[in-house]
Design an enzyme around this catalytic site. Structure first.
Site, PDB file in Angstrom:
ATOM      1  N   ARG A 127       0.390 -19.603  -2.043  1.00 28.85           N
ATOM      2  CA  ARG A 127       1.019 -19.338  -0.747  1.00 28.85           C
ATOM      3  C   ARG A 127       0.302 -18.178  -0.055  1.00 28.85           C
ATOM      4  NH1 ARG A 127       7.102 -18.410  -2.250  1.00 28.85           N
ATOM      5  NH2 ARG A 127       6.091 -17.685  -4.156  1.00 28.85           N
ATOM      6  N   GLY A 139      -1.744 -11.206  -0.036  1.00 34.74           N
ATOM      7  CA  GLY A 139      -1.219 -12.513   0.374  1.00 34.74           C
ATOM      8  C   GLY A 139      -0.003 -12.807  -0.480  1.00 34.74           C
ATOM      9  N   CYS A 188       5.424 -13.093  -0.713  1.00 29.24           N
ATOM     10  CA  CYS A 188       6.341 -11.969  -0.481  1.00 29.24           C
ATOM     11  C   CYS A 188       5.843 -10.967   0.555  1.00 29.24           C
ATOM     12  CB  CYS A 188       6.631 -11.268  -1.796  1.00 29.24           C
ATOM     13  SG  CYS A 188       7.322 -12.382  -3.026  1.00 29.24           S
ATOM     14  N   PHE A 240      -2.453   0.029  -6.300  1.00 28.83           N
ATOM     15  CA  PHE A 240      -2.388  -0.551  -4.947  1.00 28.83           C
ATOM     16  C   PHE A 240      -3.375   0.099  -3.977  1.00 28.83           C
ATOM     17  CE2 PHE A 240       0.646  -4.025  -4.513  1.00 28.83           C
ATOM     18  CZ  PHE A 240       0.956  -4.150  -5.853  1.00 28.83           C
ATOM     19  N   GLU A 288      15.501  -7.664  -6.044  1.00 28.75           N
ATOM     20  CA  GLU A 288      14.609  -7.927  -7.179  1.00 28.75           C
ATOM     21  C   GLU A 288      13.235  -7.349  -6.859  1.00 28.75           C
ATOM     22  OE1 GLU A 288      15.145  -9.546 -10.200  1.00 28.75           O
ATOM     23  OE2 GLU A 288      13.174  -8.599 -10.346  1.00 28.75           O
ATOM     24  N   PHE A 289      12.603  -6.726  -7.844  1.00 36.59           N
ATOM     25  CA  PHE A 289      11.290  -6.121  -7.598  1.00 36.59           C
ATOM     26  C   PHE A 289      10.199  -6.712  -8.492  1.00 36.59           C
ATOM     27  CE2 PHE A 289      14.625  -2.958  -6.731  1.00 36.59           C
ATOM     28  CZ  PHE A 289      14.409  -2.758  -5.382  1.00 36.59           C
ATOM     29  N   LEU A 290      10.475  -7.880  -9.107  1.00 40.32           N
ATOM     30  CA  LEU A 290       9.487  -8.409 -10.053  1.00 40.32           C
ATOM     31  C   LEU A 290       8.200  -8.818  -9.355  1.00 40.32           C
ATOM     32  CD1 LEU A 290       9.216 -11.767  -9.886  1.00 40.32           C
ATOM     33  CD2 LEU A 290      11.370 -11.658 -11.065  1.00 40.32           C
ATOM     34  N   ASN A 320       8.334  -3.205  -0.394  1.00 43.72           N
ATOM     35  CA  ASN A 320       7.221  -4.118  -0.125  1.00 43.72           C
ATOM     36  C   ASN A 320       6.385  -3.646   1.062  1.00 43.72           C
ATOM     37  OD1 ASN A 320       7.716  -5.700  -2.292  1.00 43.72           O
ATOM     38  ND2 ASN A 320       8.301  -7.547  -1.164  1.00 43.72           N
ATOM     39  N   LYS A 350      -3.430 -13.959  -6.276  1.00 41.59           N
ATOM     40  CA  LYS A 350      -3.783 -12.847  -7.152  1.00 41.59           C
ATOM     41  C   LYS A 350      -3.960 -13.410  -8.560  1.00 41.59           C
ATOM     42  CE  LYS A 350       0.707 -11.224  -8.704  1.00 41.59           C
ATOM     43  NZ  LYS A 350       1.614 -10.087  -8.799  1.00 41.59           N
TER      44      LYS A 350
HETATM   45  C1  UGA Z   1       5.291  -8.162  -4.630  1.00 42.99           C
HETATM   46  C2  UGA Z   1       5.790  -6.781  -5.097  1.00 42.99           C
HETATM   47  O1  UGA Z   1       4.721  -6.105  -5.779  1.00 42.99           O
HETATM   48  C3  UGA Z   1       6.987  -6.922  -6.034  1.00 42.99           C
HETATM   49  O2  UGA Z   1       7.478  -5.645  -6.404  1.00 42.99           O
HETATM   50  C4  UGA Z   1       8.093  -7.713  -5.306  1.00 42.99           C
HETATM   51  O3  UGA Z   1       9.213  -7.914  -6.127  1.00 42.99           O
HETATM   52  C5  UGA Z   1       7.518  -9.078  -4.904  1.00 42.99           C
HETATM   53  O4  UGA Z   1       6.380  -8.876  -4.040  1.00 42.99           O
HETATM   54  C6  UGA Z   1       8.606  -9.819  -4.183  1.00 42.99           C
HETATM   55  O5  UGA Z   1       8.992  -9.404  -3.098  1.00 42.99           O
HETATM   56  O6  UGA Z   1       9.142 -10.774  -4.746  1.00 42.99           O
HETATM   57  P1  UGA Z   1       3.770 -10.061  -5.744  1.00 42.99           P
HETATM   58  O7  UGA Z   1       3.874 -10.791  -4.444  1.00 42.99           O
HETATM   59  O8  UGA Z   1       3.982 -10.805  -7.019  1.00 42.99           O
HETATM   60  O9  UGA Z   1       4.820  -8.840  -5.791  1.00 42.99           O
HETATM   61  O10 UGA Z   1       2.309  -9.460  -5.805  1.00 42.99           O
HETATM   62  P2  UGA Z   1       1.630  -8.028  -5.828  1.00 42.99           P
HETATM   63  O11 UGA Z   1       1.220  -7.704  -7.198  1.00 42.99           O
HETATM   64  O12 UGA Z   1       2.425  -7.032  -5.084  1.00 42.99           O
HETATM   65  O13 UGA Z   1       0.312  -8.353  -4.983  1.00 42.99           O
HETATM   66  C7  UGA Z   1       0.418  -8.780  -3.627  1.00 42.99           C
HETATM   67  C8  UGA Z   1      -0.938  -8.968  -3.017  1.00 42.99           C
HETATM   68  O14 UGA Z   1      -1.580  -7.714  -2.838  1.00 42.99           O
HETATM   69  C9  UGA Z   1      -1.914  -9.833  -3.816  1.00 42.99           C
HETATM   70  O15 UGA Z   1      -2.555 -10.728  -2.942  1.00 42.99           O
HETATM   71  C10 UGA Z   1      -2.884  -8.837  -4.394  1.00 42.99           C
HETATM   72  O16 UGA Z   1      -4.173  -9.402  -4.609  1.00 42.99           O
HETATM   73  C11 UGA Z   1      -2.927  -7.792  -3.288  1.00 42.99           C
HETATM   74  N1  UGA Z   1      -3.347  -6.446  -3.735  1.00 42.99           N
HETATM   75  C12 UGA Z   1      -2.610  -5.772  -4.665  1.00 42.99           C
HETATM   76  C13 UGA Z   1      -4.480  -5.870  -3.188  1.00 42.99           C
HETATM   77  O17 UGA Z   1      -5.159  -6.448  -2.316  1.00 42.99           O
HETATM   78  N2  UGA Z   1      -4.849  -4.622  -3.601  1.00 42.99           N
HETATM   79  C14 UGA Z   1      -4.138  -3.939  -4.536  1.00 42.99           C
HETATM   80  O18 UGA Z   1      -4.531  -2.797  -4.861  1.00 42.99           O
HETATM   81  C15 UGA Z   1      -2.990  -4.530  -5.075  1.00 42.99           C
END
Ligand code: UGA
Length: 440
Positions: free
Chosen positions: A332, A259, A262, A251, A148-150, A210, A325
């Site tokens: 978490r 954080g 995931c 990203f 899953e990639f959501l 990831n 985020k």
């Molecule tokens: C992440 C992946 O993006 C999903 O594709 C994956 O399915 C999911 O993990 C999972 O394994 O279930 P998610 O944890 O919801 O999704 O959050 P992200 O949008 O990836 O953000 C992760 C963290 O990176 C957040 O703390 C966000 O603030 C930080 N981030 C993101 C940054 O510091 N800089 C950025 O440019 C983007």
């Protein structure tokens, strides 16, 4: 199709709801009775835009229900495993206990021809082990992997309109791809790329994706360190390199780092598994990515300390954001909460606020003062820290924060316009951007 979804946390609740929305008859099974009852009455346990309305609408069709009774899986032809695989308490590796007990609970209800489909993120090799176990217990049943990639905050849209579908199956399992194509018939018909491969590749696609995202964030945060030291601006640098299609701007948001439930645990579990397999360089790379990421939190504390003239003891600090985020109530491994706790431990009087994650922050860190509004958080504050870039915080103007004692803002997510704040007389600092002295 008749489908069971085992494990109804974030992933399972969304997956079950979306499959029923696509026209299947779905039963969501979770050993947590309270959670199952809650979902069955249309109340999601997490804040996720679009989920509540879709859940309510889909329950009303009669095609979706939730229960704690594992026997409800009997009769379904496809069983999705959506249980959590958190980090072990004592090691940077994945805890597969919930996944193994989900399979234990499911086995008595499987019949020949059933397909068990893993969606959880697992160390490579897990799917083959489960496939052997399932095929030995129920001849004719098998296990496939469909990672899953959501993203949290976009979970429904990502499930209904994914970038790609990945199916992993054993070499002798000729039916898995056809069954999964039936499950996702309308998604496939919409042109979504399907990658059908072996079990190990499918498992690795998930952790590689990831890890790449985490590496990209840590890369730009490493650039932020250089930018700050050299008097350069990381946000301009990110815009400029992001124009190169091979790099892309997504990203490359420099700031407080990643954080959540995931990325941090996945890079650690993947590093541990890679080391077991003898791929030490992958483990080394991911350890550096993790280290750069965690150092961002210390750096933010340093910026706040500098802004408080060298000590935070007794200083009143307002923290905007507790979720890991925006558009999520998930705390978490939240970088924002980690900084809040660190500053409080160092003697600051911290007040945290968040549009959605306040209750979860209170539960997770009862020692913190969590308030309900920005006005309460910033009242008499000597420094304001923006640590989760909710849109309403991005939209803040200096005139909105009239209650502060000192006009000092640390923009931990590079979400504000420095000129606006400096012109209004504020001391503005952000990771990866030149300090006013340096800029002069
Ligand atoms: C992440 C992946 O993006 C999903 O594709 C994956 O399915 C999911 O993990 C999972 O394994 O279930 P998610 O944890 O919801 O999704 O959050 P992200 O949008 O990836 O953000 C992760 C963290 O990176 C957040 O703390 C966000 O603030 C930080 N981030 C993101 C940054 O510091 N800089 C950025 O440019 C983007």
């Amino acid at each position: 199709m008749l489908i069971s979804v085992i494990g109804c946390g974030y992933l399972g609740a969304v997956h079950a709801t979306c499959l029923a929305h696509l026209g299947h008859t779905v039963v969501g099974i979770d050993s947590d009775r309270e959670l199952a009852a809650r979902l069955d009455s249309g109340r999601p346990s997490v804040y996720e835009p679009e989920l509540e309305s879709l859940l309510t609408a889909t329950l009303a069709t009669g095609r979706l229900r939730f229960t704690a009774d594992p026997s409800a899986a009997a009769g379904a032809e496809v069983h999705f495993l959506c249980v959590g695989t958190p980090q072990l308490p004592d090691r940077p590796a994945a805890d597969l206990a919930a996944l193994d007990s989900a399979v234990d609970a499911l086995l008595p209800y499987l019949t020949p021809g059933d397909l068990v489909v893993g969606k959880s993120t697992v160390p490579v090799g897990t799917a083959e082990r489960l496939n052997d176990r399932i095929a030995a217990a129920v001849p004719g049943a098998s296990c496939a992997w469909n990672p899953e990639f959501l993203r949290e905050g976009h979970a429904v849209a990502d499930t209904l309109r994914p970038d790609r579908l990945v199916y992993g199956s054993a070499p002798d399992d000729e039916r898995a791809t056809a069954i999964l194509n039936r499950v996702y018939a309308s998604v496939v018909a919409a042109g979504t790329p399907v990658i059908a491969t072996d079990l190990a590749t499918a498992e690795l696609v998930k952790v590689a994706a990831n890890s790449f995202l985490a590496t990209k964030i840590s890369f730009i945060n490493a650039m932020a360190e250089v930018c700050e030291a050299a008097g350069a601006d990381v946000t301009v640098l990110a815009d400029a390199i992001g124009h190169d299609e091979r790099i892309g701007r997504q990203f490359l948001g420099a700031g407080l780092g990643f954080g959540g439930g995931c990325l941090p645990k996945d890079i650690r579990a993947f590093g541990a598994r890679a080391a077991e397999l003898g791929a030490d360089r992958v483990a080394d790379l991911l350890a550096r990515v993790d280290e750069i990421n965690l150092a961002r939190r210390d750096h933010l504390t340093r910026l706040a300390t500098e802004a408080c003239e060298g000590s935070v003891i007794g200083r009143r600090i307002a923290i905007l954001g507790a979720a890991f985020k925006p558009n999520s109530d998930d705390v978490r491994d939240s970088p924002a909460l980690a900084v809040a706790l660190d500053l409080q431990r160092r003697g600051a009087h911290v007040r945290v606020t968040d549009p959605q994650a306040g209750d979860n922050a209170r539960k997770r860190s009862p020692e913190l003062t969590v308030v309900d509004s920005v006005a309460e958080a910033v009242d008499d504050a000597e420094a304001v820290l923006l640590l989760t870039e909710w849109q309403q915080y991005r939209d803040l103007r200096p005139a909105d924060l009239t209650g502060v004692r000192r006009p000092v803002i640390i923009d931990g997510r590079n979400a504000l316009d420095p000129t606006t704040w400096r012109e209004a007389g504020w001391h503005y600092r952000a990771p990866g951007r030149p300090s006013p002295t340096r800029q002069r």
